[in-house]
Design a protein around this motif. Structure first.
Motif, PDB file in Angstrom:
ATOM      1  N   PHE A 202      80.014  19.419  13.361  1.00  8.96           N
ATOM      2  CA  PHE A 202      80.296  18.616  14.552  1.00  8.96           C
ATOM      3  C   PHE A 202      81.128  19.388  15.571  1.00  8.96           C
ATOM      4  O   PHE A 202      80.785  19.440  16.760  1.00  8.96           O
ATOM      5  CB  PHE A 202      81.022  17.329  14.169  1.00  8.96           C
ATOM      6  CG  PHE A 202      81.629  16.615  15.345  1.00  8.96           C
ATOM      7  CD1 PHE A 202      80.824  16.040  16.305  1.00  8.96           C
ATOM      8  CD2 PHE A 202      83.013  16.540  15.500  1.00  8.96           C
ATOM      9  CE1 PHE A 202      81.373  15.394  17.406  1.00  8.96           C
ATOM     10  CE2 PHE A 202      83.561  15.902  16.586  1.00  8.96           C
ATOM     11  CZ  PHE A 202      82.748  15.324  17.554  1.00  8.96           C
ATOM     12  N   ASN A 203      82.231  19.988  15.130  1.00 15.53           N
ATOM     13  CA  ASN A 203      83.114  20.675  16.072  1.00 15.53           C
ATOM     14  C   ASN A 203      82.462  21.906  16.686  1.00 15.53           C
ATOM     15  O   ASN A 203      82.619  22.164  17.887  1.00 15.53           O
ATOM     16  CB  ASN A 203      84.418  21.060  15.368  1.00 15.53           C
ATOM     17  CG  ASN A 203      85.353  19.883  15.177  1.00 15.53           C
ATOM     18  OD1 ASN A 203      86.043  19.463  16.087  1.00 15.53           O
ATOM     19  ND2 ASN A 203      85.365  19.325  13.976  1.00 15.53           N
ATOM     20  N   ALA A 204      81.727  22.669  15.878  1.00 11.82           N
ATOM     21  CA  ALA A 204      81.032  23.826  16.415  1.00 11.82           C
ATOM     22  C   ALA A 204      79.955  23.398  17.409  1.00 11.82           C
ATOM     23  O   ALA A 204      79.810  23.982  18.494  1.00 11.82           O
ATOM     24  CB  ALA A 204      80.417  24.649  15.279  1.00 11.82           C
ATOM     25  N   GLY A 205      79.216  22.346  17.048  1.00  8.70           N
ATOM     26  CA  GLY A 205      78.191  21.850  17.959  1.00  8.70           C
ATOM     27  C   GLY A 205      78.774  21.312  19.244  1.00  8.70           C
ATOM     28  O   GLY A 205      78.232  21.522  20.336  1.00  8.70           O
ATOM     29  N   LEU A 206      79.904  20.615  19.131  1.00 17.89           N
ATOM     30  CA  LEU A 206      80.559  20.066  20.315  1.00 17.89           C
ATOM     31  C   LEU A 206      80.976  21.167  21.280  1.00 17.89           C
ATOM     32  O   LEU A 206      80.763  21.072  22.490  1.00 17.89           O
ATOM     33  CB  LEU A 206      81.777  19.247  19.905  1.00 17.89           C
ATOM     34  CG  LEU A 206      82.622  18.725  21.066  1.00 17.89           C
ATOM     35  CD1 LEU A 206      81.924  17.564  21.744  1.00 17.89           C
ATOM     36  CD2 LEU A 206      84.002  18.307  20.593  1.00 17.89           C
ATOM     37  N   MET A 207      81.570  22.237  20.745  1.00 17.81           N
ATOM     38  CA  MET A 207      82.025  23.338  21.598  1.00 17.81           C
ATOM     39  C   MET A 207      80.844  23.980  22.333  1.00 17.81           C
ATOM     40  O   MET A 207      80.946  24.341  23.514  1.00 17.81           O
ATOM     41  CB  MET A 207      82.745  24.379  20.750  1.00 17.81           C
ATOM     42  CG  MET A 207      83.964  23.861  20.015  1.00 17.81           C
ATOM     43  SD  MET A 207      85.471  23.861  20.991  1.00 17.81           S
ATOM     44  CE  MET A 207      86.108  25.483  20.579  1.00 17.81           C
ATOM     45  N   MET A 208      79.714  24.111  21.640  1.00 15.07           N
ATOM     46  CA  MET A 208      78.537  24.672  22.288  1.00 15.07           C
ATOM     47  C   MET A 208      78.017  23.736  23.383  1.00 15.07           C
ATOM     48  O   MET A 208      77.680  24.174  24.490  1.00 15.07           O
ATOM     49  CB  MET A 208      77.432  24.908  21.257  1.00 15.07           C
ATOM     50  CG  MET A 208      77.741  25.958  20.215  1.00 15.07           C
ATOM     51  SD  MET A 208      76.302  26.206  19.150  1.00 15.07           S
ATOM     52  CE  MET A 208      77.087  26.997  17.727  1.00 15.07           C
ATOM     53  N   LEU A 209      77.954  22.439  23.071  1.00 10.47           N
ATOM     54  CA  LEU A 209      77.431  21.484  24.035  1.00 10.47           C
ATOM     55  C   LEU A 209      78.311  21.375  25.274  1.00 10.47           C
ATOM     56  O   LEU A 209      77.812  21.178  26.388  1.00 10.47           O
ATOM     57  CB  LEU A 209      77.286  20.109  23.374  1.00 10.47           C
ATOM     58  CG  LEU A 209      76.158  19.980  22.349  1.00 10.47           C
ATOM     59  CD1 LEU A 209      76.240  18.643  21.634  1.00 10.47           C
ATOM     60  CD2 LEU A 209      74.799  20.146  23.008  1.00 10.47           C
ATOM     61  N   LEU A 210      79.612  21.496  25.100  1.00 13.25           N
ATOM     62  CA  LEU A 210      80.510  21.479  26.255  1.00 13.25           C
ATOM     63  C   LEU A 210      80.218  22.645  27.185  1.00 13.25           C
ATOM     64  O   LEU A 210      80.335  22.524  28.408  1.00 13.25           O
ATOM     65  CB  LEU A 210      81.968  21.523  25.791  1.00 13.25           C
ATOM     66  CG  LEU A 210      82.527  20.242  25.166  1.00 13.25           C
ATOM     67  CD1 LEU A 210      83.939  20.474  24.638  1.00 13.25           C
ATOM     68  CD2 LEU A 210      82.522  19.101  26.172  1.00 13.25           C
ATOM     69  N   SER A 211      79.844  23.789  26.600  1.00 13.97           N
ATOM     70  CA  SER A 211      79.500  24.951  27.416  1.00 13.97           C
ATOM     71  C   SER A 211      78.171  24.751  28.127  1.00 13.97           C
ATOM     72  O   SER A 211      77.989  25.186  29.268  1.00 13.97           O
ATOM     73  CB  SER A 211      79.428  26.209  26.543  1.00 13.97           C
ATOM     74  OG  SER A 211      80.669  26.466  25.911  1.00 13.97           O
ATOM     75  N   ILE A 212      77.223  24.090  27.452  1.00 15.83           N
ATOM     76  CA  ILE A 212      75.872  23.957  27.999  1.00 15.83           C
ATOM     77  C   ILE A 212      75.752  22.740  28.917  1.00 15.83           C
ATOM     78  O   ILE A 212      75.246  22.835  30.036  1.00 15.83           O
ATOM     79  CB  ILE A 212      74.840  23.832  26.851  1.00 15.83           C
ATOM     80  CG1 ILE A 212      74.923  25.034  25.919  1.00 15.83           C
ATOM     81  CG2 ILE A 212      73.421  23.721  27.424  1.00 15.83           C
ATOM     82  CD1 ILE A 212      74.100  24.886  24.648  1.00 15.83           C
TER      83      ILE A 212
END
Length: 392
Positions: A322-332
């Motif tokens: 979840f946290n890794a995915g969230l950080m990526m999505l915030l960038s995208i």
């Protein structure tokens, strides 16, 4: 395009971004359910220690990403890391250019520490609140971070209010409340079966207040992450050239003549920051465990059985995803659509109950209405994202 505009204009990220979003939503649902299960059903009420384990586990994300790239990428890991270092240097020290002789270690260290602090505070409050208040209250209040993310985005970036986005965020938040509370009787028992709230929480007011503070803090964290930590552009925004080898003219590649990957692969920069947050958590925040034990706030004890241990491991793994995915999505995608997208976790819970629970008996007019509103709001924001893409 100005830097401010690029900071708030979401990038699509292609099919990889959509797949990442779906996995992130599923991981959040799993982490939430497992966390409440361990702290209530298994009676292992150690919110800070569980938080410490989960966020320390974030350290594995970057090594796992490099392992994946070593198998799938046509470029060497050395070239990819060199390109990542150049991208970070240009982002944190744009005045020095790609030929910078030194990596901005002080700025990068401060960035990691601030990110660790920013994600730690709301996360600890959430872990604590979910065992004090009902999961329904925590779910509904926590998901107001979508509304706060929009308010903070408008204020920080000095944007004009957009009626369509504001309405979408508001109705999405209301949709969560409809699903959570729509099937509740006057006696306080859930009749829909979608989200169980019949158990009596130990401190509902305190838990609700903690969740509200966590929600505001989490919305602020998402906006500031996009503003300061995320790279200005994501490689998947230009899918036809995701990898562009370029010579590195600085000291970074002075010892050899290898090339550097110009655009870091999707999510590599976010995974690096996520891993370093995990390392910082592991090295720094352990000191609070004996302090909490001595003061009696959270008496430390190891899990007493294998089932509890495995459940905590499952929390850690889903938390990493979840946290890794969230950080990526915030960038995208940016903070607004990412936070509203997380509200779809409520829809996932409803679908799960229909398939694996009591079937169609779990559905009510309220759950259907709330889920429909959430999906509609996300669709509106997704449409805006598609139509506002910067032209090449």
């Amino acid at each position: 395009m100005s830097s401010t505009t690029s900071s708030v204009t979401p990038q699509l990220g292609g099919l990889a971004g959509v797949a990442l979003f779906l996995v992130t939503v599923l991981a959040f649902v799993a982490e939430s359910q497992l966390t409440q299960y361990v702290q209530t059903d298994l009676h292992y009420h150690k919110p800070f220690f569980i938080f410490y384990l989960v966020h320390s586990a974030l350290a594995i994300t970057f090594p796992l990403h490099l392992l994946y790239l070593s198998v799938t990428s046509k470029h060497s890991i050395a070239a990819i890391l060199r390109g990542l270092r150049i991208a970070i240097s240009n982002h944190l020290s744009p005045d020095t250019g790609s030929g910078s002789k030194t990596f901005p270690y002080p700025r990068f260290l401060w960035l990691v520490l601030l990110l660790t602090f920013g994600i730690t505070c709301p996360s600890i409050l959430w872990f604590a609140a979910i065992s004090l208040a009902s999961v329904s209250d925590v779910t509904a209040i926590w998901n107001t971070n979508a509304f706060f993310a929009y308010l903070i985005t408008v204020q920080v970036f000095k944007l004009q209010w957009e009626a369509r986005k504001l309405i979408a965020v508001v109705i999405a938040t209301l949709g969560v409340a409809v699903v959570v509370y729509g099937g509740v009787t006057s006696g306080g028992e859930a009749t829909s079966g979608i989200i169980e709230i019949s158990s009596v929480p130990s401190a509902p007011v305190v838990g609700s207040i903690l969740t509200l503070v966590a929600s505001i803090g989490y919305g602020l964290y998402q906006v500031l992450y996009k503003m300061y930590a995320a790279l200005p552009s994501d490689p998947e925004a230009k899918q036809h050239t995701p990898y562009q080898p370029i010579p590195d003219d600085g000291e970074i590649a002075a010892e050899n003549e290898e090339y550097a990957v110009h655009h870091p692969p999707l999510g590599l920069h976010a995974d690096l920051l996520t891993s370093l947050i995990g390392v910082a958590t592991f090295l720094v925040l352990w000191i609070f465990i004996p302090v909490l034990h001595k003061t009696g706030v959270e008496t430390f004890r190891w899990p007493s059985d294998r089932h509890t241990v495995l459940s905590i491991v499952a929390i850690a793994l889903t938390g990493v995803v979840f946290n890794a995915g969230l950080m990526m999505l915030l960038s995208i995608w940016g903070p607004i659509i990412t936070s509203v997208g997380n509200l779809l976790s409520i829809v996932v819970v409803v679908i799960y109950e229909v398939i694996f629970g009591d079937g169609l008996a779990t559905l009510t007019v309220w759950s259907l209405l709330g889920c429909g509103v959430i999906v509609l709001a996300f669709g509106v924001l997704a449409y805006d994202m598609f139509t506002q893409q910067p032209s090449e």
